[in-house]
Design an enzyme around this catalytic site. Structure first.
Site, PDB file in Angstrom:
ATOM      1  N   ASN A 122       0.853  -1.214   0.000  1.00 40.94           N
ATOM      2  CA  ASN A 122       0.000   0.000   0.000  1.00 40.94           C
ATOM      3  C   ASN A 122       0.880   1.253   0.000  1.00 40.94           C
ATOM      4  O   ASN A 122       1.424   1.612  -1.028  1.00 40.94           O
ATOM      5  CB  ASN A 122      -1.002  -0.013   1.158  1.00 40.94           C
ATOM      6  N   GLU A 124       0.777   4.339  -0.289  1.00 40.41           N
ATOM      7  CA  GLU A 124       0.622   5.457  -1.237  1.00 40.41           C
ATOM      8  C   GLU A 124       1.738   5.490  -2.277  1.00 40.41           C
ATOM      9  O   GLU A 124       2.179   6.552  -2.722  1.00 40.41           O
ATOM     10  CB  GLU A 124       0.535   6.807  -0.506  1.00 40.41           C
ATOM     11  N   GLU A 182      -2.531  -5.223   5.580  1.00 41.13           N
ATOM     12  CA  GLU A 182      -3.966  -4.957   5.648  1.00 41.13           C
ATOM     13  C   GLU A 182      -4.732  -5.826   4.654  1.00 41.13           C
ATOM     14  O   GLU A 182      -5.470  -5.314   3.814  1.00 41.13           O
ATOM     15  CB  GLU A 182      -4.239  -3.483   5.381  1.00 41.13           C
ATOM     16  N   GLU A 269       0.415  -0.289  12.855  1.00 41.60           N
ATOM     17  CA  GLU A 269       0.567   1.057  12.286  1.00 41.60           C
ATOM     18  C   GLU A 269      -0.336   1.940  13.111  1.00 41.60           C
ATOM     19  O   GLU A 269      -1.559   1.790  13.073  1.00 41.60           O
ATOM     20  CB  GLU A 269       0.086   1.119  10.832  1.00 41.60           C
TER      21      GLU A 269
END
Ligand code: IPT
Length: 930
Positions: A122, A124, A182, A269
């Site tokens: 992930n 970003e 996740e 996280e």
């Protein structure tokens, strides 16, 4: 000089046993309370750092030293598959991709690592870390499908053995292995299981962990097929509304859930900054997640959950340079509003991390606690919650407002049964604040009965305890310590009243500046107690040495300390000239290799003075040179685009398939060239292109510019969105002549690849590039040209397929055929270049950025190359105007090159160099500048 050599030799002697120790493996285990290393409990206080967002390995150490100096004992590290793999079977771990060097640094600095190799991360970043070539592979990404399995095994077969070599069990730093990221929706338990089997087969023997989304509400892998040993959770209680930094708890209470009874609670996280989803600028994100949020949420979580494993996301965000950004949520800067800024500066958030981190890693009973009854507050507006260590009886009490949103100022008393008796304890909560108070704690050789000041840290130096407690400026404080008989109390500084009732010594004071009290006798070793404020407490640094931990006060940063005989040898930074005070078993002081004259103080410390940085000036950027890149220029490097099928579930609007990825062009701009025979009566060129957010494309016909349009973000398969990124361009009268050859040129900016949070190929395998083109009934034959991928040092995400990029115009050493820049540039691609020298003092760290003038209405985008490195994309009107360029990319002689794509003729906004800080470091931050 002689002194320096001697000190270095002594340092060498000190380093030797540590190195020998590294060769030995350790045992990593865990129970419901915490991780253990060789049977000793460890509170893992760590946070996230992205090596791929700092393309200057010399500076990795700078950031890691800063992380350690704040009291962190670990870092959480994503490893980015796509960053290492430009094409199937091709992997690079050299230069800026040398993760083994990164792991060695963590070992040298004594930081544990939670290794997070994905395969999906992930973060970003483009594709969420999946390589773009995976978009052309059959089989659903993030599942046990065969095509995907073969692909990710390539990656894990490379990265796992590196991580395995660096495990704590083999004398390294990797203490846990985070499988996937996740993995919460569209899940395939067999895939989770196979990832873990692969890790074990590749030699991973530390605990396997996972970071569950949404505080464990979705698939959380705590039991059943695919379960991990230590399931952790991700929690972003402030969400990402940086435009509204006063909001509070948008996404809930932020208390990490326990997911397994046999494993520690793991805040995998925990929000420590935010992405700038709404273009508010990162300073607002820093405010949204500032010290008051950290106090209330982090401390509530520590006591509310009993977590002993923490990964704060992010500690340093860095730069999504080149084509690293994922297009939909972020732009070039990934500053994240983090405690350490993109340009490596320390913020007030860093101070708060230090206050909490020193506490967490100093006060050992915190590693094993059960929830316990909390002392009741007289005023219900105050909320309390407690945990107790079952072995020592030490109690930890959280004090905050019952309503976390209020800014009220409430003073009340707690009726507190401590292990050493019952007390009425005054507490105050003023605005957004929370405290963790401690009772029944063996503080070195002292017995802390209770205090309403918080513990920063304490050390024992030559048989004397030195402790720092703190509270908010102006708040009342009391500390009670137990003695057999009346101790001698001497207030060295500040106003502190003391009384002794036969067993308890009670100190009362108002937190202000830094009070100092010497306590001697009473049947205990001597103690220097310092009572500070948030600000004065943050001036302390606690450092581990072979002779035990020492305290240093004063420097802007203290990176390391070593005790060598009678010498304390420090590495420290100063942002301005000032005092340095040390509490260590030494009589002499060396800072950054230089002897610092120091005197002994009544506190038993040494005090000296350190210089600050000299002012610096940066040169102006002038004499811009220019070069134009005409549409679809040059004849080499074109690939025929004639595919009729694609592995993407998204099928094109017209054939052939023109998706750039299908032709091996994965990052950056692509040129298309379409040839057809004109019928003569064509009126319109109709284009669909998918670029990701903020992308666009420009169209020319027979060299005549027709205009531009915004690219689409996606074509949905269900329901069908047939018209993403549509642009219709009128063909001027007379431009096409019946029966003659016509050429259509299209330049498409591929802003990066979608992430794949939902494990859904209709999201991840969204095309980039042309999705459909019609010009009347013309049958068009297509060619495409993207990046040449020949730059191994900078890697696959540095450049795209602009002619100038392929020809190396962005590189510093190409000097031919540039001419003086015109006042305005035409629509299309223009290249600008300027050179500058940096003459910065070798013993100062001056972070430099390129700043664009504020001209939001300009119609262009600029790709910023510095010495060949693509440091990002400037878009007028977007929030980012400063582009941080790290030392290492910068040298003494520098070339800035801007590749500008203008949709309308116009002028370039002024560009200048700015210094984003000035730190005296005593030594060169990066060798190239030294
Ligand atoms: C969580 C991701 O695990 C992490 O990679 C990063 O993307 C972070 O969010 C946001 O910056 S995902 C969670 C917020 C749903």
């Amino acid at each position: 000089m002689r002194i320096l050599v001697a000190v270095l030799m002594l340092l060498g002697l000190i380093a030797a046993p540590a190195a020998a120790d590294q060769a030995r493996g350790h045992t990593v285990a865990y129970d419901k309370y915490s991780l253990t290393v060789d049977g000793r409990r460890v509170v893992l206080w760590s946070g996230e750092f992205h090596y791929f967002r700092l393309p200057s390995p010399e500076l990795w150490r700078d950031v890691l030293e800063k992380i350690r100096a704040a009291g962190f004992n670990g870092v959480s590290l994503y490893f980015h598959w796509g960053y290492h793999s430009p094409a199937p079977g091709v992997y690079d771990f050299s230069g800026i991709r040398d993760v083994e060097r990164l792991l060695r640094m963590t070992e040298e600095l004594g930081l544990y690592v939670v290794a997070r190799p994905g395969p999906y991360i992930n973060a970003e970043t483009t594709g969420g870390g999946l390589p773009a070539w995976l978009k052309t592979v059959e089989g659903r990404a993030r599942s046990s499908d065969a095509g995907y399995t073969a692909a990710y095994r390539e990656w894990l077969s490379r990265i796992n053995p590196i991580l395995a070599r660096h495990q704590v069990t083999r004398g390294g730093s990797v203490i846990a292995y985070n499988v996937e990221n996740e993995y919460a929706v569209n899940v395939d338990p067999l895939y989770m299981e196979q990832l873990q089997q692969k890790a074990r087969a590749d030699g991973i023997d530390v605990p396997i962990v996972h970071n569950n989304c949404c505080n464990g509400d979705l698939a959380n892998w705590s039991s059943g097929q695919g379960a991990v040993q230590i399931p952790g959770v991700d929690d972003y209680p402030q969400a990402f509304n940086c435009q509204d930094p006063g909001t509070w708890g948008t996404w809930g209470e932020g208390v990490t859930r326990r997911l397994r009874d046999d494993a520690p609670v793991y805040a995998a996280e925990y929000q420590a900054g935010a992405i700038d989803l709404n273009n508010a600028g990162y300073e607002k994100c820093r405010e949204l997640t500032g010290p008051d949020y950290m106090k209330v949420y982090y401390k509530s979580n520590i006591i509310g959950s009993g977590a002993t494993m923490y990964g704060y996301y992010m500690l340093h965000g860095g730069t999504s340079w080149g084509w690293l950004p994922q297009p939909n949520d972020v732009y070039t800067s990934y500053d994240y509003g983090a405690a350490i800024t993109e340009s490596r500066g320390l913020t007030t958030k860093y101070d708060e991390f230090k206050r909490q981190g020193y506490f967490l890693t100093t006060v050992k009973p915190l590693a094993k606690t059960d929830s316990s009854p909390a002392p009741g507050p007289a005023d219900p507006a105050v909320f309390t919650q407690a945990r107790t260590n079952p072995d020592t009886g030490t109690q930890f009490v959280l004090v905050r407002h019952a309503d976390r949103r209020t800014s009220a100022d409430v003073s009340t008393v707690l009726d507190w049964s401590t292990p050493d008796g019952s007390y009425s304890v005054p507490v105050r909560v003023n605005g957004r604040d929370a405290k963790i108070l401690v009772a029944g704690y063996d503080l070195g050789g002292q017995r802390l009965v209770w205090s309403n000041s918080e513990i920063l840290t304490h050390v024992t130096v030559q048989g004397r305890d030195v402790a720092v407690l703190y509270g908010r400026e102006g708040e009342q404080g009391s500390t009670v310590l137990r003695y057999n008989s009346a101790p001698q109390v001497r207030v060295l500084e500040g106003a502190v009243r003391s009384s002794f009732d036969g067993k308890d010594l009670r100190l009362d004071y108002t937190h202000s500046g830094l009070a100092r009290v010497l306590v001697e006798g009473g049947g205990r070793p001597p103690m220097l107690l310092m009572l500070g404020t948030d600000q004065t407490a943050a001036q302390f640094w606690r450092l581990d040495t072979a002779a035990g931990p020492v305290l240093v006060r004063g420097p802007s940063l203290t990176r390391s300390a070593a005790v060598a005989g009678d010498w304390l040898v420090l590495k420290a930074d100063m942002d301005q000239a000032g005092e340095v005070e040390t509490f260590a078993p030494t009589r002499r002081l060396v800072v950054d290799g230089k002897l610092v004259p120091a005197r002994r103080t009544p506190s038993g410390s040494l005090v000296g003075r350190l210089p600050g940085p000299r002012p610096v000036s940066l040169s102006a950027l002038s004499s811009w040179q220019y070069r134009a890149e005409p549409p679809a220029f040059g004849d080499s490097g074109w690939t025929v685009a004639d595919k009729t099928t694609t592995a993407s579930p998204i099928k094109p609007k017209t054939l052939p398939v023109l998706y750039a990825d299908e032709y091996g062009y994965h990052y950056g701009n692509v040129w298309y060239r379409g040839a057809f025979t004109a019928g003569g009566d064509e009126k319109t060129v109709s284009v669909n292109a998918i670029t990701g957010k903020r992308g666009n494309y420009l169209v020319w016909l027979n060299g005549h510019y027709l205009g531009s349009a915004l690219g689409g973000t996606q074509a949905d398969s269900e329901p069908v969105n047939p018209d993403p990124g549509r642009g219709d361009f009128t063909i001027p009268e007379g431009l096409l002549v019946k029966g003659s050859a016509a050429t259509l040129s299209v330049l498409v900016t591929n802003m990066g690849h979608n992430d794949n949070w939902t494990a859904d190929d209709t999201r991840f395998k969204q095309p980039r590039g042309l999705f459909g083109v019609t010009v009347g009934d013309a049958k068009i034959s297509w060619q495409i040209r993207g990046a040449s991928n020949s730059d191994v040092e900078r890697g696959p995400m540095n450049t795209g397929g602009l002619y100038g990029e392929r020809a190396g115009w962005h590189l510093p050493d190409r000097h031919s055929r540039w001419s003086p820049a015109p006042a305005t540039m035409p629509a299309g691609v223009s290249w600008y270049r300027s050179t500058f020298r940096l003459d910065l003092p070798a013993d100062q760290d001056v972070p430099v950025a390129l700043r664009f003038g504020d001209q939001p209405d300009r119609k262009y985008r600029a790709f910023v190359f510095v010495n060949g490195w693509n440091m990002g994309q400037y878009m007028p009107g977007a929030p980012q105007r400063d582009f941080v360029v790290p030392a290492g990319v910068l040298g003494r002689s520098n070339t800035v090159t801007l590749a500008v794509i203008a949709t309308e003729p116009g002028a370039l906004a002024p560009v200048s160099l700015v210094a984003l800080g000035n730190h005296w470091t005593g030594t060169a931050a990066v060798d190239q500048l030294g």
